[in-house]
Design a protein around this motif. Structure first.
Motif, short mmCIF file in Angstrom:
data_model
loop_
_atom_site.label_atom_id
_atom_site.label_comp_id
_atom_site.label_asym_id
_atom_site.label_seq_id
_atom_site.Cartn_x
_atom_site.Cartn_y
_atom_site.Cartn_z
N TYR A 27 -1.75 1.49 -9.67
CA TYR A 27 -3.05 1.81 -9.06
C TYR A 27 -2.97 2.03 -7.55
O TYR A 27 -3.93 2.46 -6.93
CB TYR A 27 -4.10 0.75 -9.42
N ILE A 28 -1.80 1.71 -6.95
CA ILE A 28 -1.59 2.06 -5.54
C ILE A 28 -0.45 3.08 -5.56
O ILE A 28 0.71 2.72 -5.78
CB ILE A 28 -1.21 0.81 -4.71
N GLN A 63 2.22 -7.51 -0.45
CA GLN A 63 0.92 -7.54 -1.13
C GLN A 63 0.30 -8.93 -1.12
O GLN A 63 0.18 -9.54 -0.08
CB GLN A 63 1.06 -6.94 -2.55
N SER A 64 -0.04 -9.45 -2.30
CA SER A 64 -0.84 -10.70 -2.31
C SER A 64 -0.06 -11.94 -1.93
O SER A 64 -0.67 -13.00 -1.76
CB SER A 64 -1.46 -10.90 -3.69
N LYS A 67 -1.38 -13.67 1.05
CA LYS A 67 -2.62 -14.48 1.03
C LYS A 67 -2.37 -15.96 1.30
O LYS A 67 -3.25 -16.68 1.76
CB LYS A 67 -3.34 -14.27 -0.31
N ASN A 114 -8.49 -11.36 -5.09
CA ASN A 114 -8.80 -10.40 -4.03
C ASN A 114 -10.08 -10.77 -3.26
O ASN A 114 -10.10 -10.73 -2.02
CB ASN A 114 -8.94 -8.99 -4.60
N GLU A 160 -3.63 2.49 -0.18
CA GLU A 160 -4.57 1.53 -0.77
C GLU A 160 -6.00 1.78 -0.31
O GLU A 160 -6.95 1.61 -1.09
CB GLU A 160 -4.13 0.11 -0.44
N ASN A 167 -11.79 -2.99 -4.41
CA ASN A 167 -11.86 -3.98 -3.33
C ASN A 167 -13.11 -3.76 -2.46
O ASN A 167 -13.72 -4.72 -2.00
CB ASN A 167 -10.59 -3.92 -2.49
N TYR A 191 -7.51 -6.26 5.64
CA TYR A 191 -6.96 -6.74 4.36
C TYR A 191 -5.85 -5.81 3.84
O TYR A 191 -4.78 -6.27 3.43
CB TYR A 191 -8.10 -6.86 3.33
N GLY A 260 2.66 -11.11 -5.85
CA GLY A 260 1.99 -9.92 -5.32
C GLY A 260 2.32 -8.73 -6.21
O GLY A 260 3.37 -8.74 -6.88
N VAL A 261 1.47 -7.70 -6.22
CA VAL A 261 1.71 -6.55 -7.10
C VAL A 261 2.87 -5.67 -6.62
O VAL A 261 3.25 -4.73 -7.31
CB VAL A 261 0.47 -5.66 -7.34
#
Ligand code: GLN
Length: 309
Positions: A27-28, A63-64, A67, A114, A160, A167, A191, A260-261
């Motif tokens: 999706y990215i 990516q995530s 976080k 997210n 993204e 998002n 983000y 993370g993705v």
């Protein structure tokens, strides 16, 4: 205890021969181009020694995994008031789900889905222009990894942004409840840049070392977060770090972890090691397939767990 370097070599060799590597995030678009055949692993020990195997010096989009660090940054700046804006419960839903936000009046379940991470960014932005907030985040990573070469991949951030409707929906929805204070495009800009940080396994495992060492960077001596806060961040990683796969990760690996993705995972063996693994192919819930398998093997062979002596 087995020889760590030998165990890492074995795990990298096993990963190289594994045909079932999962699917690279689609999706990215920028992430969809990444070669699924890569695998890297690195372990930073409390004395700062870094051991690694495979493609451990190849940079990837964290990516995530970012976080964990933005949560630590927000807690450092704003203290426990962070928890009035975001919860600490596993969501049991996909990382980009919107369903609970309506029932829970715009307060995300935890800082690692997210919606929660976007709310944390909004907190970090207080009193800053977006560019300054991005600068502060990069500096924090460079400081923790003890490496000034860490950068953001602008192509990934732009990719993204161009495909960020989900998002944006999460952010607007939270803002309608008063839980986002800055303009949505500013918050998303920060983000997406945070998610587009590029690090390799060696840098990422080094950056996570404070979480394995009572909140303190044992090499530089800097107290990054308090000991209690480090324990609590680890607790949230364990319960929420893999979205709706968090229970399965705790069951298989037995360590706090954040995925993370981009295919990266940071895992913490408190008092023993900070571990980063990367393989871009993901499982059904968006966590690195070979990365999880590698951590399962590493934890088993080194006898690292938070669930036993
Ligand atoms: N799970 C992830 O790594 C998701 C992060 C990604 N930047 C997104 O917002 O969709």
């Amino acid at each position: 205890m087995r020889d760590l370097q030998q165990v890492l070599n074995e795990i990298a060799a096993e990963a190289a021969g594994d045909e079932d590597r999962g699917v690279v995030a689609q999706y990215i678009p920028e992430l969809a181009k990444v070669d699924a055949k890569q695998f890297g692993i690195a372990v930073t020990l409390p004395d700062g020694t870094v051991l690694s195997a495979g493609d451990s010096a190849t940079g990837f989009s964290i990516q995530s995994v970012s976080k964990v660090f933005t949560l630590a940054l927000a807690l450092g700046k704003l203290g426990d008031s962070v928890w009035s804006r975001v919860g600490r419960e596993p969501s049991g839903n996909p990382f980009n789900s919107i369903v609970q936000l309506e029932q829970e009046k715009g307060r995300p379940r935890n800082p690692f889905i997210n919606a929660g991470a976007i709310a944390v960014v909004d907190l970090i932005m207080a009193g800053h222009q977006p560019k300054e907030a991005i600068g502060e985040i990069i500096q924090f990573f460079r400081h923790l990894a003890d490496d000034d070469s860490i950068l953001i991949d602008e192509h990934v951030a732009r990719s993204e942004t161009a495909h960020g409707d989900r998002n944006a929906s999460l952010a607007h929805f939270m803002r309608s409840f008063g839980n986002i204070h800055h303009p949505v495009d500013h918050v998303l800009g920060v983000y997406f840049h945070q998610c587009a940080l590029v690090m390799n396994c060696r840098q990422l495992s080094r950056a996570g070392l404070f979480l394995a060492s009572q909140g303190r960077d044992p090499v530089t001596g800097a107290q990054v977060v308090s000991e209690q806060r480090a324990r609590r961040i680890n607790a949230i990683m364990l319960t929420c770090g893999h979205y709706d796969g968090s229970g399965e990760f705790a069951f298989r690996v037995g360590l706090p972890g954040k995925s993370g993705v981009g295919g990266g995972i940071l895992a913490i063996a408190p008092g023993k090691a900070s571990i980063a693994v990367w393989s871009p192919g993901l499982d059904r819930v968006g966590n690195s397939k070979l990365g999880t398998a590698a951590l399962e093997q590493l934890a088993r062979r080194m006898d690292w767990t938070v669930f036993g002596a």
